[in-house]
Scaffold this motif. Structure first.
Motif, short mmCIF file in Angstrom:
data_model
loop_
_atom_site.label_atom_id
_atom_site.label_comp_id
_atom_site.label_asym_id
_atom_site.label_seq_id
_atom_site.Cartn_x
_atom_site.Cartn_y
_atom_site.Cartn_z
N ALA A 312 0.81 -1.23 0.00
CA ALA A 312 0.00 0.00 0.00
C ALA A 312 0.84 1.27 0.00
CB ALA A 312 -0.92 0.00 1.22
N ARG A 314 3.15 4.26 -0.91
CA ARG A 314 3.55 4.92 -2.15
C ARG A 314 4.71 5.89 -1.91
NH1 ARG A 314 -1.82 6.97 -4.98
NH2 ARG A 314 -0.34 7.26 -6.70
N VAL A 318 6.16 9.58 -3.43
CA VAL A 318 6.27 10.79 -2.60
C VAL A 318 7.70 11.32 -2.68
CG1 VAL A 318 6.23 11.67 -0.22
CG2 VAL A 318 4.43 10.11 -1.00
N CYS A 328 -1.87 9.57 -0.99
CA CYS A 328 -1.74 8.14 -0.74
C CYS A 328 -2.96 7.69 0.07
CB CYS A 328 -0.46 7.87 0.05
SG CYS A 328 -0.39 6.21 0.74
N PHE A 331 -2.69 7.22 3.85
CA PHE A 331 -2.30 8.38 4.66
C PHE A 331 -3.37 8.70 5.71
CE2 PHE A 331 -2.47 12.89 5.64
CZ PHE A 331 -1.16 13.17 5.96
N CYS A 335 -1.99 4.33 7.87
CA CYS A 335 -0.60 4.79 8.05
C CYS A 335 -0.56 6.10 8.83
CB CYS A 335 0.06 4.95 6.68
SG CYS A 335 1.78 5.48 6.79
N GLY A 342 5.42 3.23 5.89
CA GLY A 342 6.65 3.55 5.16
C GLY A 342 7.53 4.49 5.95
N THR A 344 8.77 7.28 5.12
CA THR A 344 8.45 8.71 5.01
C THR A 344 7.45 9.15 6.07
OG1 THR A 344 6.98 7.99 3.25
CG2 THR A 344 8.95 9.16 2.58
N MET A 345 6.75 8.18 6.70
CA MET A 345 5.86 8.53 7.82
C MET A 345 6.61 8.40 9.15
SD MET A 345 2.88 9.62 8.63
CE MET A 345 1.41 9.29 7.65
S1 SF4 Z 1 4.48 6.35 4.40
FE1 SF4 Z 1 2.29 6.01 4.67
S2 SF4 Z 1 1.26 7.86 3.86
FE2 SF4 Z 1 3.40 7.87 3.12
S3 SF4 Z 1 3.28 6.88 1.11
FE3 SF4 Z 1 3.77 5.22 2.58
S4 SF4 Z 1 1.76 4.40 3.21
FE4 SF4 Z 1 1.36 6.37 2.17
#
Ligand code: SF4
Lengths: 374, 99
Positions: A312, A314, A318, A328, A331, A335, A342, A344-345
């Motif tokens: 899931a 992305r 990003v 996403c 989001f 997440c 991911g 990035t979070m």
């Molecule tokens: S970290 Fe979370 S919000 Fe960001 S792209 Fe991955 S799943 Fe989506």
């Protein structure tokens, strides 16, 4: 204009914004390379203050986010060994590997320690001669020189129980990868100021020329960012594409020569895979042969790892500026910083975390009570 | 981790053949390696990243940046204890779960 009052010098900010507005005649897409800049931008609503012609695209400059899953899994495997003291910067603790993170490894009995500086890890090695001390050496050109110096010291002082798991990345090849991608919309770059404090600006003119793209070295404070945007937009409107230094108080053209010399001695350039993006040629450093004794990858055989990225997530899109975090589907639902899918979070410098913390869910910002940075 | 924080050099000493300093970051004091900016002297300001001075900075911009970082809570993030932060977060989660 509510955000403006939070600026240190709202008057100057107003003036810079006025100049940007007076200069811009058509749409431009600029990428800020560094995750620290992304946070300043979202936190202060700089993207909301800009004229609508100027769009900011968030770049891949978060070391925690781009460290490949395979390396995280290697780190987790090494950290779990009973003979190892595993040292890391604090922001790597929550980055998810395939099925756990460093927090979990510590909970299960691994000796995981957080250090402020790589030299602290070297000190731990001196104090624990009968243990193996491994430092997790990640980061861009700003972090690589401290890590290089630490390995150099380990060799000089003959500290045989110290090694480093190295996964360093370099900005210029990432810029090249972004510009050569078929879906690229970037027309100008705000280059990461502290990377240039070390590397200087020599690597950029060739890129600016080849892709006909202005590159403006930019600092991290709100006013620095407005000034970087002002100069980039001015170049674009005039049809120019040069390298310009808008952060001279910390960046000299030749950067930090002593640091660059140490990098050249301890590391060699190598291809690196970036989490979510894939392999970028010549985009990283590894320890050179002379320092192989201190290379954790060689000391511990941690090959043969199979990795699984959550489908899931992305974050690759990003990180390349192809989508904004809230586009996403995961989001803010499956997440969040507490249950990240991911990196990035997870990372406090990650774009998804910035949007989450400052509640930027759509095009209108929702004012937010102070949320603790997780 | 990407954050580079300005600090003021308080004391300099040679250790294991390396030039080290105690540096004050608006109240938080840390050991910093000066090998990359060897001409720094006591009283100077520098940009420091993960325990290494990387570039000299003038006092005025160092002060401004430090104030801003403190206001934004970034100093806590850089120098705070992540285990403590995690424990606090878990306590918060437990509290929320009880509600
Ligand atoms: S970290 Fe979370 S919000 Fe960001 S792209 Fe991955 S799943 Fe989506």
């Amino acid at each position: 204009m509510k955000y403006l009052d939070e600026f240190q010098n709202p008057e100057l900010a107003r003036r810079l914004l006025g100049e940007i507005r007076a200069t811009v005649t058509r749409p431009w897409a600029l990428m800020e390379v560094c995750g620290g800049q992304t946070h300043t931008i979202i936190r202060h609503g700089i993207d909301q203050l800009l004229p609508e012609e100027v769009e900011l695209i968030h770049g891949p400059g978060c070391p925690v986010c781009v460290t490949p899953l395979a390396v995280i899994d290697q780190a987790l495997e090494i950290a779990a060994r009973p003979e190892v003291i595993f040292c890391s910067f604090g922001d790597m603790l929550r980055v998810p590997g395939t099925d756990r993170d460093l927090f979990r490894v510590r909970g299960e009995g691994g000796d995981v320690r957080v250090v402020y500086s790589p030299l602290d890890a070297l000190k731990i090695a001196q104090q624990n001669p009968h243990r193996e001390v491994v430092f997790f050496g990640i980061g861009f050109e700003t972090t690589a020189p401290p890590n290089a110096m630490t390995v150099y010291q380990a060799r000089k002082l003959g500290i045989g129980n110290f090694s480093m798991l190295v996964s360093h990345v370099r900005v210029p090849p990432a810029i090249e990868a972004i510009m050569t991608s078929s879906s690229c919309r970037v027309q100008g770059f705000l280059a990461a100021g502290h990377v240039c404090s070390v590397m200087g600006t020599d690597e950029y003119p060739a890129l600016a020329d080849r892709f006909r793209v202005p590159i403006v070295v930019t600092g991290f404070e709100p006013l620095d960012i407005l000034e970087g945007i002002r100069r980039t937009v001015r170049q674009l409107e005039r049809g120019e594409h040069t390298v310009d230094n808008a952060y001279p108080r910390a960046v000299r053209p030749d950067g930090n020569p002593a640091a660059r010399a140490m990098l050249a001695d301890v590391f060699e350039v190598t291809d690196r895979s970036w989490r979510g993006i894939g392999t970028i040629p010549a985009s990283g450093w590894r320890l050179s042969d002379r320092y192989r004794d201190h290379d954790a990858e060689h000391r511990f055989s941690v090959g043969g790892i199979t990795t699984r990225e959550p489908a899931a997530c992305r974050s690759g899109e990003v990180l390349q500026g192809l989508i904004k975090p809230h586009e996403c589907e995961a989001f803010g639902t499956t997440c969040t910083p507490r249950t990240p899918l991911g990196a990035t979070m997870v990372s406090s410098e990650g774009a998804c975390a910035a949007y989450y913390l400052y509640r930027r869910l759509g095009s209108t910002p929702i004012p937010l009570e102070a949320t603790p940075v997780v | 981790m990407c954050l580079a924080v300005p600090g003021k050099v308080m004391e300099i000493e040679e250790r294991d053949g390396t030039r080290m300093a105690t540096v004050d970051f608006g109240g938080v004091v840390k050991e910093v390696c000066l090998e990359y900016v060897p001409d720094l002297v006591v009283g100077d300001y520098a940009i420091v990243h993960v325990g290494f001075a990387l570039q000299r900075l003038d006092e005025e911009s160092a002060r401004r940046t430090l104030e801003l970082f403190e206001e934004l809570g970034l100093l806590q993030e850089e120098f705070g204890d992540p285990w403590e932060a995690a424990a606090a977060e878990e306590a918060m989660q437990a509290q929320e779960a009880r509600k």
